[in-house]
Design a protein around this motif. Structure first.
Motif, PDB file in Angstrom:
ATOM      1  N   LYS A 126     -25.131 -24.413 -40.737  1.00 12.29           N
ATOM      2  CA  LYS A 126     -25.325 -23.832 -39.413  1.00 12.29           C
ATOM      3  C   LYS A 126     -24.173 -24.263 -38.509  1.00 12.29           C
ATOM      4  CE  LYS A 126     -30.315 -23.234 -39.625  1.00 12.29           C
ATOM      5  NZ  LYS A 126     -30.520 -23.548 -41.059  1.00 12.29           N
ATOM      6  N   TYR A 178     -28.970 -25.800 -30.055  1.00 10.53           N
ATOM      7  CA  TYR A 178     -28.368 -25.981 -31.377  1.00 10.53           C
ATOM      8  C   TYR A 178     -29.260 -26.838 -32.284  1.00 10.53           C
ATOM      9  CZ  TYR A 178     -25.198 -27.127 -35.139  1.00 10.53           C
ATOM     10  OH  TYR A 178     -24.660 -27.283 -36.390  1.00 10.53           O
ATOM     11  N   LYS A 228     -32.492 -27.114 -32.220  1.00  3.92           N
ATOM     12  CA  LYS A 228     -33.608 -26.264 -32.664  1.00  3.92           C
ATOM     13  C   LYS A 228     -33.140 -25.256 -33.715  1.00  3.92           C
ATOM     14  CE  LYS A 228     -36.424 -26.552 -28.449  1.00  3.92           C
ATOM     15  NZ  LYS A 228     -36.980 -25.799 -27.291  1.00  3.92           N
ATOM     16  N   HIS A 229     -31.924 -24.765 -33.551  1.00  5.94           N
ATOM     17  CA  HIS A 229     -31.348 -23.846 -34.538  1.00  5.94           C
ATOM     18  C   HIS A 229     -31.253 -24.520 -35.909  1.00  5.94           C
ATOM     19  CE1 HIS A 229     -28.784 -20.813 -36.314  1.00  5.94           C
ATOM     20  NE2 HIS A 229     -27.771 -21.647 -36.409  1.00  5.94           N
ATOM     21  N   THR A 235     -34.075 -21.162 -35.278  1.00  2.00           N
ATOM     22  CA  THR A 235     -34.105 -20.249 -34.145  1.00  2.00           C
ATOM     23  C   THR A 235     -32.701 -19.692 -33.882  1.00  2.00           C
ATOM     24  OG1 THR A 235     -33.909 -22.196 -32.724  1.00  2.00           O
ATOM     25  CG2 THR A 235     -36.105 -21.280 -33.019  1.00  2.00           C
ATOM     26  N   PRO A 236     -32.600 -18.528 -33.243  1.00  2.00           N
ATOM     27  CA  PRO A 236     -31.280 -17.897 -33.055  1.00  2.00           C
ATOM     28  C   PRO A 236     -30.319 -18.773 -32.258  1.00  2.00           C
ATOM     29  CG  PRO A 236     -33.054 -16.338 -32.603  1.00  2.00           C
ATOM     30  CD  PRO A 236     -33.703 -17.684 -32.737  1.00  2.00           C
ATOM     31  N   PHE A 237     -29.049 -18.696 -32.626  1.00  2.00           N
ATOM     32  CA  PHE A 237     -27.986 -19.396 -31.910  1.00  2.00           C
ATOM     33  C   PHE A 237     -26.736 -18.526 -32.000  1.00  2.00           C
ATOM     34  CE2 PHE A 237     -24.648 -22.555 -31.176  1.00  2.00           C
ATOM     35  CZ  PHE A 237     -25.178 -23.257 -30.103  1.00  2.00           C
ATOM     36  N   THR A 252     -21.493 -18.864 -32.348  1.00  2.00           N
ATOM     37  CA  THR A 252     -20.960 -19.264 -33.645  1.00  2.00           C
ATOM     38  C   THR A 252     -19.460 -19.504 -33.588  1.00  2.00           C
ATOM     39  OG1 THR A 252     -20.489 -17.000 -34.345  1.00  2.00           O
ATOM     40  CG2 THR A 252     -22.734 -17.831 -34.741  1.00  2.00           C
TER      41      THR A 252
END
Length: 391
Positions: free
Chosen positions: A135, A341, A343-344, A349-351, A354
């Motif tokens: 990620k 970040y 939580k991503h 979850t969406p982040f 990038t």
């Protein structure tokens, strides 16, 4: 509450931003607040290990902030499976090397901007992270500033009607280091091109994501840079030649026929409410957003001046603007993005921030420098997430 530990390798915390914004006001603030709630009675508890080259500085920072772990051995830290995140706010020129090593070690990676010194390098990192399945995230702190969030609230509500133009002013006077006993308040590498300094590389990465995410994608750029102060004094009292730009005057054409201008300067004396202001004009209203505040003037509150230099101005223009209320508890912008970040990484979850977004920022900086060199407008090629992030 059940605690879930999350280990974070933090490289570059001896620098101003790494120490103040990322370690103290973000990671340690989350820890000192009792962790980050993620649901089901669980909180994420950050456990940082500080990494750098100077052990004495690392120890002093760790001791002062209640951090128990620090190291000068990055390879050993990357080899520790219990630390799953690598964060980099060190020297830009070394970022590709260190981030690549972290990706090879299977770490999720979060980075300060600029992501790298060239767009090709930044895209290599984005593709490498996508292929490895880790990620990835880039710091885009200005999107989370209270003033910019209030401005985005106005845009999303349709307040402006059709947005016509954006004018930005950023900067302040950075002392040369040789006058009145005033040391420079920015490090000397900022003014050395050979050390990846320069305000265009630094600030155009910010302006790209601010414009793209707040208004509309940048389609073309024209930039004039300058090295207004050719000689400065470094941290050791030694005079040196400034080889990097200390001011940039940028114009940007955005999708939807929006025109933006942003001046960035370390050679300007401030006559505005904040160090950064965005003035947005639309058919139905206007707004001025700073770091924290945002003021508006709707069509119905707009005065009707006429040009007459022979008479005193009858208007007090500032009195026709209204403050946008907070209506929310705004926390430190860096901390807010750190929480997203984390939580991503843990929850998936969406982040959206990038490495591809980081590459877009470097792209605009490169084109700004090229525009300055060639004295012309340049189109900004589209970099699509799907083309880069496909594994």
């Amino acid at each position: 509450m059940q605690e879930k530990r999350i280990g974070i390798i933090m490289n570059g915390v001896t620098g101003r931003m790494g120490l103040n914004q990322h370690l103290i006001r973000s990671v340690l603030a989350i820890r000192n607040n009792g962790g980050l709630p993620i649901g089901d009675g669980t909180v994420l508890m950050p456990d940082p290990i500080l990494v750098g080259r100077n052990e004495a500085k690392l120890k002093a920072i760790a001791d002062a902030n209640g951090v128990t772990r620090y190291s000068t051995d990055l390879a050993r830290c990357l080899g520790d499976e219990k630390d799953e995140i690598y964060f980099d706010s060190g020297t830009t020129g070394l970022r590709e090397t260190f981030v690549s090593q972290a990706i090879d070690a299977g770490k999720n990676v979060y980075c300060e901007k600029p992501l790298s010194t060239t767009v090709e390098s930044a895209l290599r990192l984005a593709k490498k992270a996508a292929s490895a399945g880790v990620k990835q995230g880039i710091v885009q702190d200005k999107l989370f500033l209270p003033g910019v969030r209030k401005l985005k609230r106005l845009i999303d509500s349709g307040f402006f009607g059709r947005i016509l133009s954006v004018r930005g002013e950023f900067g302040y006077w950075v002392f040369e280091g040789d006058w009145g006993g005033q040391p420079a308040q920015r490090p000397s590498w900022n003014y050395r091109k050979e050390e990846d300094g320069g305000i265009i590389l630094d600030m155009f990465c910010h302006w790209r994501y601010v414009l793209d995410h707040t208004f509309a994608p940048v389609q073309s750029v024209s930039c004039m840079g300058a090295t207004h102060i050719p000689q400065r004094v470094d941290e050791n009292g030694k005079t040196y030649q400034a080889t990097a730009d200390d001011a940039a005057y940028g114009s940007f054409q955005l999708e939807g026929d929006i025109f933006a201008q942003i001046n960035s300067s370390w050679t300007t004396r401030v006559y505005r409410d904040e160090l950064f202001n965005l003035h947005v004009d639309g058919t139905e209203g206007s707004a001025i957003a700073g770091l924290r505040d945002c003021k508006t003037q709707h069509r119905v509150n707009t005065p009707k001046p006429t040009w007459n230099p022979d008479l005193p101005n009858p208007f007090k223009f500032r009195e026709h603007w209204q403050e946008v209320p907070d209506n929310a508890n705004f926390e430190n912008a860096f901390k807010v993005q750190w929480e997203l970040y984390l939580k991503h990484v843990v929850l998936g979850t969406p982040f959206p921030h990038t490495f591809v977004d980081g590459a877009r920022g470097v792209q605009l900086a490169e084109l700004g420098l090229k525009s300055w060199s060639e004295r012309r407008w340049l189109d900004v090629p589209v970099i699509k997430d799907a083309d880069v992030l496909k594994a």
